[in-house]
Each structure stands twice: as structure tokens, then as C-alpha cells.
Write a protein that holds these residues in place. Structure first.
Motif, short mmCIF file in Angstrom:
data_model
loop_
_atom_site.label_atom_id
_atom_site.label_comp_id
_atom_site.label_asym_id
_atom_site.label_seq_id
_atom_site.Cartn_x
_atom_site.Cartn_y
_atom_site.Cartn_z
N SER A 2 0.83 -1.20 0.00
CA SER A 2 0.00 0.00 0.00
C SER A 2 0.86 1.25 0.00
O SER A 2 1.96 1.27 0.53
CB SER A 2 -0.88 0.02 1.25
OG SER A 2 -1.49 1.29 1.39
N TYR A 15 -3.85 -4.26 2.41
CA TYR A 15 -4.66 -5.39 1.98
C TYR A 15 -4.41 -5.70 0.52
O TYR A 15 -4.05 -4.84 -0.26
CB TYR A 15 -6.15 -5.07 2.17
CG TYR A 15 -6.53 -4.99 3.61
CD1 TYR A 15 -6.79 -6.15 4.33
CD2 TYR A 15 -6.62 -3.77 4.27
CE1 TYR A 15 -7.13 -6.09 5.66
CE2 TYR A 15 -6.97 -3.70 5.59
CZ TYR A 15 -7.22 -4.88 6.30
OH TYR A 15 -7.56 -4.82 7.60
N ARG A 17 -5.61 -6.17 -3.10
CA ARG A 17 -6.60 -5.36 -3.81
C ARG A 17 -6.92 -5.99 -5.17
O ARG A 17 -6.00 -6.41 -5.88
CB ARG A 17 -6.05 -3.94 -4.02
CG ARG A 17 -6.01 -3.13 -2.73
CD ARG A 17 -5.23 -1.86 -2.90
NE ARG A 17 -3.80 -2.13 -2.97
CZ ARG A 17 -2.96 -1.47 -3.73
NH1 ARG A 17 -3.39 -0.49 -4.50
NH2 ARG A 17 -1.69 -1.78 -3.74
N SER B 19 -8.55 -0.32 -3.01
CA SER B 19 -9.00 -1.22 -1.95
C SER B 19 -10.51 -1.37 -2.07
O SER B 19 -11.21 -0.44 -2.45
CB SER B 19 -8.66 -0.65 -0.58
OG SER B 19 -7.26 -0.53 -0.44
N PHE B 51 -12.37 -5.53 4.61
CA PHE B 51 -11.82 -5.48 3.26
C PHE B 51 -11.94 -6.85 2.60
O PHE B 51 -11.85 -7.88 3.27
CB PHE B 51 -10.36 -5.03 3.30
CG PHE B 51 -10.23 -3.56 3.53
CD1 PHE B 51 -10.31 -2.67 2.46
CD2 PHE B 51 -10.06 -3.05 4.81
CE1 PHE B 51 -10.20 -1.30 2.67
CE2 PHE B 51 -9.95 -1.69 5.02
CZ PHE B 51 -10.03 -0.82 3.95
#
Lengths: 207, 207
Positions: A2, A15, A17, B19, B51
Motif C-alpha cells: 500500500s 490489503y 486489492r 481497496s 476489506f
DNA sequence: GGAATAGTGTCTCTGAGACAGTATCAT
DNA sequence: ATGATACTGTCTCAGAGACACTATTCC
């Protein structure tokens, strides 16, 4: 992974994606039939679409893809559903956010149109997107006169009836019932159609 | 950027990726009022969400977030809308795929519930998600008797009426009209409620 | 019997649907 | 005048809504 960190350098969003695409059913009525714009790419037919870019809204991505692939502009696309099957795209995990929009025939002069009644075997899950789009458009046309604005500025009740019949050949009432349902939702112009045989029809405008 | 390459090493999906979160309005009726499950995190109230993980379906992400944050299981969440405002999350670009689900009161024993009539100032755009969810639930309850299955296995018409009144206090017809609308859509059990004052009411079951 | 609640017979009103009539144009 | 098309008066039917009446229980 990220790029987002707080003032202490701590990662805020860390996370996995997915890729996110927008795919759009562009509907219109040509020659009395409900049609959809189809693009051909690598030998497969599909709905126009693109991947979402950084800093871009979904609606803007839809407009970009349509402008790019069909020269269409000035639309108000609407979201339908997110298709998320794991293997829907063989290039990897791609969420497709399905959209729809309806436009006057003339706007799609250069596009490849196919009647929705005979379209099938589109790539990915685009057959499903098309079905959702058509159901939605038909539901809207049951509620109001030409909600998508496919007719020109002024039109007769026969024009309107023919349009609604093209959108949904079934589920359209008789001529007089149709008028009694639609007329209260239209604005009268006070003018008449000219140059036609028979009693001239009144011209209406959308409200 | 992308992990997907073809057999020649060419990158197949080489796009920026956002995201993707799922946020869910979990609705129920408690004490005659329509309520929503709210979670508190870092001093802010919000809807439960998470998420999307790799290889996970959206519906599974919803179930995971509800199981984790409220111990809720065995639900069938439904998609509502994708919220995509650029600045909706101050941690970066996050698409939120809003969901809703309605469950019997007892399932939410441990959750924090707030009446939807007084909920406001949820974080992000969760007030908007809640509004969509409530509108959707009300539309469904106008069409059918207890579509979400909030009542126990058998119930009287008065039970059903009280439930529908809790979901949408306005727009509910009178007692006799309500029954004439709902009874054809229910299955009669042939049994009567016992231990109540007055003429005993028939017990019905969903179909 | 009286209170309380459940259930129904029936009237009205509204709106959709259908039919057959009238109105107004071109030729 | 005739044919063609637009428009409408009116009947019927179905369903929602409202009211008052009947039915069945507990006390």
C-alpha cells in the motif's frame, strides 16, 4: 503493497486489492427494436468497459470507456450490480461493476448494435449484465413515458407507444389505455403534427 | 504492480487497483422498532465491514465480517450499491460495496442495536448505506408477508401486522385490508393460538 | 353476561381495460 | 365524399379501503 501511511509511517491500508472494471450495457431503440452496443476485441464480443483508474469515479470511468470505444458522450450511467465470481476473468481476479445507460439511436451512429432479443455468447458474464440492464430499462418504461429520453424534443402519442412497444413488446396496454396512463405525465405543447394522413396528432413534450 | 503474466511474461493486468471493502446494514426488529447493528471503533460508530480478501467472494466477505464482529452466521446478504467517492475514506481510495441483510432479533443478542429512526452521524457514508437498506427492506415488506423471515415458524396475523408496522409505521393498511392482502400469500396451519384473551387467532406459516 | 379480540359481509371508490362511437385531417 | 387516423364517452370488472356486523374465547 500500500502507498498509504500515517505520520508515523505505519501502513494504514495493507490489503490485497482486486482489479476493478466497469462494464456497461448501452441500450437504444433502432428500427423498432431494442438494441445494445457491442464491441469486438480479440475475436470475442463483449460490452464496452475499462479498468478504473486512480483518482477516477466509477461514472467517469464508464464515460471514458464509452467515449473511447464508441464516441459517445454526455451520458448518465447507472450502477446495476457487482459481478465478483472468482474465475470470471481468466487474467486474474477482476470485479466488474456493471452499469447501464440508454441513449437516442443517432448518438450511436458509429457503434455496432445488436438486437437484445438475439444477443448471446458475450464474453465474461456480459450476457448476465445485459439481462439486468434490459430488465431495469423495462421496469422504468412501465412507470413513466420515455424516462431515458430516447425520443426527440416533441413527439406524438403514437411515437411514444411505438417506442414503449420496442422496449417491451409484451406488457403494453391498448392504445386508449396507454394514452390515459401516459398523458397526465406529459406536457402538452398545443401544437399538432403536420403532413400526415388522418386527423393530426397532438405533439407532447417530456416533463 | 500486477502479479498476472502470460506465458511470455507479458503483463496482463497492469492497472492501479483500489481497496475494496464491504459494509453491511444488518437490520432487525426489536421491541416493535426497526433497528440496525452498529459497531464502535476508534471512537466512531459505523456499520460492520471488512476489506475483501484474495480469493474471496463479496458475500463471503460480508459473512466473515459479521461473524467476526457480531457472531452472526448463516445469512444471505444482498448487494445494494457501490460507494466510490474519492475522499470517502481518509486512509486512501476505498470502494465500499454496500450490502444489507435482515435477521431475527434473537440472532443479534450480543450486538449493539440502534433504532434506525434515530441513527445518524455514522462514519464514512454509512448513513447513506443505511438509508438505502431501509428503503429496500420497506419495499420488500410492501410486497410480501415477512420476506426476511423475522417471525418464528408460526405466527398470527396480528404478529405479522405488528412486524410490518415496525418495519414501516406509515403505509400500512387497516386490519381487515391487511389480512385480505396477506392471507393468500400465507400457508394456514389449521391450528389456533392458545392462552390469549378473546377469540383465538389462527396460526400461519410462511410459504 | 360482559369484555376483548378475531374474522367477514358488503358498500363505495378508483382505476385499468375494452369497445364503439365521434372528430378532423388528406385526397 | 371517402378513407385514414386521432381522440373520447361509457360500460365493465377487479381490487383497495372502510365500516359495521358476527364469532369465539376468558373472566
Amino acid at each position: 503493497m500500500s502507498a498509504y501511511r500515517d505520520s508515523h509511517g505505519k501502513r494504514l491500508i495493507d490489503y490485497w486489492r482486486p482489479s476493478v472494471a466497469v462494464d456497461t450495457a448501452v441500450l437504444t431503440v433502432r428500427d423498432g427494436r431494442l438494441c445494445v452496443a457491442v464491441v469486438e476485441k480479440d475475436g470475442a464480443r463483449r460490452l464496452p468497459g475499462t479498468f478504473l483508474h486512480e483518482g477516477e469515479l466509477l461514472a467517469d470511468a464508464v464515460r471514458r470507456s464509452l467515449d473511447l470505444k464508441a464516441g459517445i458522450r454526455g451520458l448518465a450511467p447507472r450502477q446495476l450490480h457487482v459481478f465478483d465470481a472468482i474465475d470470471r476473468d481468466d487474467r486474474g481476479r477482476v470485479l466488474s461493476i456493471a452499469h447501464m445507460v440508454a441513449v437516442p439511436d443517432a448518438v450511436l451512429a458509429d457503434a455496432r448494435l445488436e438486437p437484445v432479443s438475439s444477443v448471446k455468447d458475450l464474453k465474461y458474464d456480459h450476457d448476465d449484465i445485459l439481462k439486468l440492464a434490459v430488465d431495469r430499462l423495462r421496469a422504468e418504461y412501465r412507470e413513466a413515458p420515455d424516462p431515458a429520453g430516447l425520443l426527440p424534443d416533441t413527439f406524438t402519442l403514437l411515437d411514444l407507444r411505438r417506442l414503449h412497444e420496442a422496449v417491451d413488446p409484451d406488457g403494453i396496454p391498448r392504445r386508449d389505455t396507454f394514452r390515459r396512463l401516459m398523458e397526465p405525465k406529459l406536457a402538452a405543447t398545443g401544437e399538432l403534427e403536420r403532413g400526415t394522413v388522418g386527423k393530426p396528432a397532438r405533439l407532447f413534450r417530456r416533463r
